[in-house]
Design an enzyme around this catalytic site. Sequence first.
Site, PDB file in Angstrom:
ATOM      1  N   ASN A 101      53.245  38.553  41.734  1.00 16.78           N
ATOM      2  CA  ASN A 101      52.185  37.690  42.248  1.00 16.78           C
ATOM      3  C   ASN A 101      50.820  38.168  41.765  1.00 16.78           C
ATOM      4  OD1 ASN A 101      54.231  36.398  43.577  1.00 16.78           O
ATOM      5  ND2 ASN A 101      53.864  37.411  45.538  1.00 16.78           N
ATOM      6  N   HIS A 118      52.039  40.896  36.544  1.00 16.14           N
ATOM      7  CA  HIS A 118      51.423  39.778  35.824  1.00 16.14           C
ATOM      8  C   HIS A 118      49.906  39.753  35.982  1.00 16.14           C
ATOM      9  CE1 HIS A 118      55.567  37.563  36.037  1.00 16.14           C
ATOM     10  NE2 HIS A 118      55.531  38.526  35.139  1.00 16.14           N
ATOM     11  N   CYS A 126      37.321  39.484  28.865  1.00 16.83           N
ATOM     12  CA  CYS A 126      36.812  38.856  27.641  1.00 16.83           C
ATOM     13  C   CYS A 126      37.808  39.133  26.524  1.00 16.83           C
ATOM     14  CB  CYS A 126      35.440  39.402  27.274  1.00 16.83           C
ATOM     15  SG  CYS A 126      34.905  38.849  25.625  1.00 16.83           S
ATOM     16  N   CYS A 129      35.697  41.227  23.483  1.00 11.61           N
ATOM     17  CA  CYS A 129      35.259  42.625  23.597  1.00 11.61           C
ATOM     18  C   CYS A 129      36.046  43.401  24.647  1.00 11.61           C
ATOM     19  CB  CYS A 129      33.763  42.706  23.896  1.00 11.61           C
ATOM     20  SG  CYS A 129      33.294  42.198  25.558  1.00 11.61           S
TER      21      CYS A 129
HETATM   22 ZN   LIG Z   1      32.888  39.924  25.487  1.00  9.26          ZN
END
Ligand SMILES: [Zn+2]
Length: 280
Positions: A101, A118, A126, A129
């Site tokens: 979960n 998960h 991101c 980066c």
């Molecule tokens: Zn970034």
Amino acid sequence: MAGTVGELAGLVAAGDAVVLSGAGLSTESGIPDYRGPSGAMRRSTPMTYQTFTGDAAARQRYWARSHLGWRTIARAHPNAGHRAVAHLQQRGLLSGVVTQNVDGLHQAAGARDVIELHGSLDRVVCLNCGDLLSRDELDRRLRQANPDFDAAVTAINPDGDVDLSDSDVDRFRIVDCQTCGGGMLKPDVVFFGETVPAGRVQECFALVESARLLLVLGSSLTVMSGRRFVLRAAKLGIPVAIVNQGPTRGDGYAALTVDAPLGTVLPELVRLLDLSGVAA
Ligand SMILES: [Zn+2]
């Protein structure tokens, strides 16, 4: 084979159990299990990594839905099943908690050192980066970018998104990474079509291999991501116990199955173990 909660208590009482939990544990917290008894409620197919990264319109749709769905996830409270797991851990009966979960409810109930197989919806990564930010921070930025976005929430699924009309989606503005200036942001969860990081998988295998019992809670074990731990335990002769509503793909490997609501079974399990004074 089908068993009783009393028989389950006998297995758990030996200690060193590893819990593997799935969506069925969180249904009683208002987060539906799209593969379980309420699966018919699900109206959209799960997002895949390939679609998310390769299709800007699909990504906009995902974030528009997820932006609204997050409010339900963030509001959800752990249920009696989550509290029972935390209690078993505090009693020293568990050597690990692994969950499929992404809702954080084990930890909200007091469980520690939970391995989130998960990932978790409360973090955002991101893809350019690697910067991590909290979902709350992203939520603030999305609200700023969409001050008038107020569409009706009609349904929520375990990925934390909701159903929305096309016109609602079209006017939703997504935001990018501020650290690198434009990197694609993604919830820090494992999408379909994506693999679980190898180190995390090895950590789970190590836990299972040294366990005295693998206790599956609320997972139909449909995907190999979770089922592989059942197969490993069975291969090593470690008993597997499964508590789930409905059949699972691990039943053939289980020493014991209990087909009943977790919010009923787990408090009863705790009560029986407390009565017997195990690890008191
Ligand atoms: Zn970034």
